[in-house]
Scaffold this motif. Structure first.
Motif, short mmCIF file in Angstrom:
data_model
loop_
_atom_site.label_atom_id
_atom_site.label_comp_id
_atom_site.label_asym_id
_atom_site.label_seq_id
_atom_site.Cartn_x
_atom_site.Cartn_y
_atom_site.Cartn_z
N GLN A 1 95.44 20.19 22.57
CA GLN A 1 97.18 19.69 23.23
C GLN A 1 97.82 20.45 23.37
O GLN A 1 98.06 22.08 22.36
N VAL A 2 98.87 20.90 24.18
CA VAL A 2 99.83 21.68 24.35
C VAL A 2 101.44 20.95 25.21
O VAL A 2 101.78 20.37 25.11
N GLY A 26 99.70 26.05 21.23
CA GLY A 26 98.48 25.88 21.10
C GLY A 26 97.79 27.58 21.85
O GLY A 26 98.78 28.10 21.95
N ARG A 27 96.45 27.41 20.99
CA ARG A 27 95.84 29.56 21.31
C ARG A 27 95.17 28.48 23.05
O ARG A 27 94.13 29.44 23.61
N THR A 28 95.30 27.26 23.91
CA THR A 28 94.82 27.46 25.07
C THR A 28 95.67 27.19 26.02
O THR A 28 95.15 27.35 27.22
N PHE A 29 96.71 28.39 25.86
CA PHE A 29 97.44 28.68 26.97
C PHE A 29 96.94 29.85 28.05
O PHE A 29 96.97 29.13 29.26
N THR A 31 94.22 28.93 29.36
CA THR A 31 92.91 28.47 30.12
C THR A 31 94.00 28.09 31.05
O THR A 31 92.87 26.63 32.08
N TYR A 32 95.35 27.55 31.28
CA TYR A 32 95.93 26.92 31.74
C TYR A 32 96.64 27.27 33.42
O TYR A 32 97.17 28.54 32.53
N ASN A 74 101.28 36.29 28.90
CA ASN A 74 101.10 35.81 28.29
C ASN A 74 100.11 35.61 26.10
O ASN A 74 99.67 34.96 25.67
N ASN A 77 103.32 33.18 25.05
CA ASN A 77 102.93 32.05 26.32
C ASN A 77 103.86 31.00 26.46
O ASN A 77 104.26 30.21 25.87
N GLN A 100 95.08 21.86 34.14
CA GLN A 100 93.78 22.53 34.57
C GLN A 100 93.01 21.84 35.73
O GLN A 100 91.58 21.71 36.44
N ASP A 109 97.95 18.05 33.31
CA ASP A 109 97.39 17.50 31.86
C ASP A 109 99.00 17.53 30.95
O ASP A 109 98.73 16.41 30.18
#
Length: 121
Positions: A1-2, A26-29, A31-32, A74, A77, A100, A109
């Motif tokens: 979730q972002v 979120g720690r997935t920034f 990847t987007y 990055n 974020n 993504q 997303d």
């Protein structure tokens, strides 16, 4: 979730500048692909700019090319949209987005809540 939270909108005279910021949770920034859309009153939402996560490849709509610049940090974020030489037709709600999958509105997303930019002529 972002989760995406925009800031930096406001009222500016034509020819002026604004910088929008978008803080992502979120720690997935990383990847987007991050970007910006906008929606003017009575018009459909339209793509403005996007930036890839690692190569920082940037792509702009023709209507903003040469005037707007997208960047991302990055480590923080955060993604930015520097808007220069603003025109009345840039007036819109600006949305920060993360994707993504693709860059049609239906493929995005995550959307931010939007920030209003008003350019007076």
């Amino acid at each position: 979730q972002v989760q995406l939270v925009e800031s930096g909108g406001g009222l500016v005279q034509a020819g002026g500048s604004l910088r929008l910021s978008c803080a992502a949770s979120g720690r997935t920034f990383i990847t987007y692909i991050m970007g910006w859309f906008r929606q003017a009153p009575g018009k459909e939402r339209e793509f403005v700019a996007r930036i890839t996560p690692s190569t920082n490849y940037k792509y702009y709509a023709d209507s903003v090319k040469g005037r707007f610049a997208i960047s991302r940090d990055n480590a923080k974020n955060t993604v930015y949209l520097q808007m220069n030489s603003l025109k009345a037709e840039d007036t819109a709600v600006y949305y920060c987005v993360a994707s993504q999958r693709g860059w049609r509105s239906a493929d995005i997303d995550y959307w931010g809540q939007g920030t209003q930019v008003t350019v007076s002529s």
